[in-house]
Design an enzyme around this catalytic site. Sequence first.
Site, PDB file in Angstrom:
ATOM      1  N   SER A  14      46.030  29.970  48.914  1.00 38.84           N
ATOM      2  CA  SER A  14      45.259  28.793  49.522  1.00 38.84           C
ATOM      3  C   SER A  14      44.126  28.765  48.635  1.00 38.84           C
ATOM      4  CB  SER A  14      44.994  29.261  50.916  1.00 38.84           C
ATOM      5  OG  SER A  14      44.404  30.494  51.226  1.00 38.84           O
ATOM      6  N   ARG A  15      43.714  29.986  47.806  1.00 35.07           N
ATOM      7  CA  ARG A  15      42.421  29.829  46.885  1.00 35.07           C
ATOM      8  C   ARG A  15      42.414  30.914  45.979  1.00 35.07           C
ATOM      9  NH1 ARG A  15      40.703  32.050  51.936  1.00 35.07           N
ATOM     10  NH2 ARG A  15      40.531  34.220  51.645  1.00 35.07           N
ATOM     11  N   ASP A  63      51.598  35.297  58.014  1.00 35.07           N
ATOM     12  CA  ASP A  63      50.859  36.785  57.585  1.00 35.07           C
ATOM     13  C   ASP A  63      51.954  37.569  57.241  1.00 35.07           C
ATOM     14  OD1 ASP A  63      49.542  38.903  57.744  1.00 35.07           O
ATOM     15  OD2 ASP A  63      48.777  38.829  59.868  1.00 35.07           O
ATOM     16  N   ASN A  90      50.590  38.373  45.670  1.00 35.46           N
ATOM     17  CA  ASN A  90      49.278  38.004  45.366  1.00 35.46           C
ATOM     18  C   ASN A  90      48.459  38.198  46.691  1.00 35.46           C
ATOM     19  OD1 ASN A  90      46.801  36.970  43.740  1.00 35.46           O
ATOM     20  ND2 ASN A  90      47.070  35.534  45.857  1.00 35.46           N
ATOM     21  N   TYR A 155      41.407  49.955  49.528  1.00 31.87           N
ATOM     22  CA  TYR A 155      41.665  48.922  48.542  1.00 31.87           C
ATOM     23  C   TYR A 155      42.140  49.496  47.338  1.00 31.87           C
ATOM     24  CZ  TYR A 155      41.384  44.667  45.446  1.00 31.87           C
ATOM     25  OH  TYR A 155      41.546  43.596  44.650  1.00 31.87           O
ATOM     26  N   LYS A 159      46.119  49.333  46.084  1.00 31.81           N
ATOM     27  CA  LYS A 159      46.543  48.625  44.488  1.00 31.81           C
ATOM     28  C   LYS A 159      47.144  49.722  43.853  1.00 31.81           C
ATOM     29  CE  LYS A 159      44.754  44.766  45.227  1.00 31.81           C
ATOM     30  NZ  LYS A 159      45.939  43.559  45.383  1.00 31.81           N
TER      31      LYS A 159
HETATM   32  P1  NAP Z   1      40.767  35.403  47.589  1.00 31.70           P
HETATM   33  O1  NAP Z   1      40.028  34.233  47.024  1.00 31.70           O
HETATM   34  O2  NAP Z   1      39.819  35.969  48.743  1.00 31.70           O
HETATM   35  O3  NAP Z   1      42.310  34.927  48.113  1.00 31.70           O
HETATM   36  C1  NAP Z   1      43.024  35.844  49.020  1.00 31.70           C
HETATM   37  C2  NAP Z   1      44.304  34.936  49.180  1.00 31.70           C
HETATM   38  O4  NAP Z   1      45.038  35.820  50.112  1.00 31.70           O
HETATM   39  C3  NAP Z   1      43.939  33.740  50.156  1.00 31.70           C
HETATM   40  O5  NAP Z   1      44.875  32.745  50.012  1.00 31.70           O
HETATM   41  C4  NAP Z   1      44.264  34.387  51.556  1.00 31.70           C
HETATM   42  O6  NAP Z   1      44.863  33.366  52.526  1.00 31.70           O
HETATM   43  C5  NAP Z   1      45.266  35.268  51.286  1.00 31.70           C
HETATM   44  N1  NAP Z   1      45.763  36.294  52.269  1.00 31.70           N
HETATM   45  C6  NAP Z   1      45.214  37.435  52.677  1.00 31.70           C
HETATM   46  N2  NAP Z   1      45.797  38.064  53.617  1.00 31.70           N
HETATM   47  C7  NAP Z   1      46.842  37.606  53.930  1.00 31.70           C
HETATM   48  C8  NAP Z   1      47.932  37.740  54.770  1.00 31.70           C
HETATM   49  N3  NAP Z   1      48.127  38.978  55.587  1.00 31.70           N
HETATM   50  N4  NAP Z   1      49.078  36.879  54.615  1.00 31.70           N
HETATM   51  C9  NAP Z   1      49.100  35.902  53.673  1.00 31.70           C
HETATM   52  N5  NAP Z   1      47.914  35.563  53.020  1.00 31.70           N
HETATM   53  C10 NAP Z   1      46.777  36.463  52.843  1.00 31.70           C
HETATM   54  O7  NAP Z   1      41.247  36.566  46.665  1.00 31.70           O
HETATM   55  P2  NAP Z   1      41.350  36.416  45.137  1.00 31.70           P
HETATM   56  O8  NAP Z   1      40.259  37.262  44.457  1.00 31.70           O
HETATM   57  O9  NAP Z   1      42.060  35.225  44.832  1.00 31.70           O
HETATM   58  O10 NAP Z   1      42.485  37.796  45.262  1.00 31.70           O
HETATM   59  C11 NAP Z   1      43.885  37.560  45.073  1.00 31.70           C
HETATM   60  C12 NAP Z   1      44.574  38.872  44.894  1.00 31.70           C
HETATM   61  O11 NAP Z   1      44.007  39.456  43.379  1.00 31.70           O
HETATM   62  C13 NAP Z   1      44.424  40.063  45.612  1.00 31.70           C
HETATM   63  O12 NAP Z   1      45.661  40.836  45.908  1.00 31.70           O
HETATM   64  C14 NAP Z   1      43.302  40.957  45.124  1.00 31.70           C
HETATM   65  O13 NAP Z   1      43.231  42.145  45.521  1.00 31.70           O
HETATM   66  C15 NAP Z   1      43.778  40.918  43.591  1.00 31.70           C
HETATM   67  N6  NAP Z   1      42.519  40.942  42.943  1.00 31.70           N
HETATM   68  C16 NAP Z   1      41.398  40.389  42.797  1.00 31.70           C
HETATM   69  C17 NAP Z   1      40.454  40.665  41.879  1.00 31.70           C
HETATM   70  C18 NAP Z   1      39.156  39.968  41.723  1.00 31.70           C
HETATM   71  O14 NAP Z   1      38.087  40.313  41.067  1.00 31.70           O
HETATM   72  N7  NAP Z   1      38.828  38.474  42.323  1.00 31.70           N
HETATM   73  C19 NAP Z   1      40.388  41.785  40.928  1.00 31.70           C
HETATM   74  C20 NAP Z   1      41.657  42.591  41.105  1.00 31.70           C
HETATM   75  C21 NAP Z   1      42.550  42.100  41.978  1.00 31.70           C
HETATM   76  P3  NAP Z   1      44.049  32.815  54.122  1.00 31.70           P
HETATM   77  O15 NAP Z   1      42.566  32.940  53.960  1.00 31.70           O
HETATM   78  O16 NAP Z   1      44.892  31.854  54.327  1.00 31.70           O
HETATM   79  O17 NAP Z   1      44.405  34.411  54.758  1.00 31.70           O
END
Ligand code: NAP
Length: 248
Positions: A14-15, A63, A90, A155, A159
């Site tokens: 979703s984002r 979820d 993801n 976290y 991971k």
């Molecule tokens: P984000 O913008 O917060 O997006 C997280 C997404 O996960 C949202 O679409 C959220 O949707 C969904 N989500 C969370 N819990 C959920 C659940 N139980 N069931 C279904 N959907 C769920 O975060 P992001 O930065 O894009 O992160 C995406 C992935 O990359 C994650 O696994 C994160 O750990 C990893 N990552 C991110 C970074 C970074 O620097 N940003 C670095 C390393 C790894 P809803 O709001 O609808 O729940």
Amino acid sequence: MSLSGKVALVTGASRGIGRAIALELANNGAQVVVNYAKDSAGAEATVQAIQAAGGEAQAVQADVSDFKAAEGLVKATVEAFGSVDILVNNAGTTRDQLIMLMSEADWDTVLAANLKSAFNCSKAAVRVMLRKRAGRIINIASVAGILGNAGQTNYSASKAGLIGFTRALAREVAARNITVNAVAPGFVPTALTNDLPAEIKEATLKQIPLGRWGQPEEIAYAVAFLASDRAAYITGQVLTVDGGLAMG
Ligand code: NAP
């Protein structure tokens, strides 16, 4: 790197990074299920962006930390587009706290959303992939699972667990032509990293050899490659996309 004829399921699209992955897979020709838990408007915006670019997508709420809901999500994907060829685990969240202040709920929520979710979705998707004798599973890990981050025991553990899960499952399903890999992003500005204190962001930036944050699209390009036929001989790997932050 054509993905035409392939069906992709991207959890948490979703984002942020998930949206960029969904868009990139669709740009390469895949039909995409855009999963979300709460943010229906965000998921709809992802679907609209894909459709505006000439692609096919559908939003499905689930979820993924819930076993039955994840099973239902894979079923809904097969109902929508006939299969699931590419699964991108993801979805993820944070509940940062020093261990002395971290509650049991903070631990359980993060482990369920980030790690159990991958088990839940993979178990259901592998059933379909085994029958097809083909499939791609890509788990979005993090450099936190390699280096460990203070204030993120939950976290980082989730991971690191995802990396072990990737390697174990890769061995289990390789004989059926299913590959399982992880992409470990470094620091990418999204809703997930918005609230990090400025001093932590500055300190991290100084440690990145390329001297800048990553963009969601740069994670998506790596995922699209691993999802493609070009990556047919790659399995059980962790591809860090982090500007060199965690290089060994
Ligand atoms: P984000 O913008 O917060 O997006 C997280 C997404 O996960 C949202 O679409 C959220 O949707 C969904 N989500 C969370 N819990 C959920 C659940 N139980 N069931 C279904 N959907 C769920 O975060 P992001 O930065 O894009 O992160 C995406 C992935 O990359 C994650 O696994 C994160 O750990 C990893 N990552 C991110 C970074 C970074 O620097 N940003 C670095 C390393 C790894 P809803 O709001 O609808 O729940």
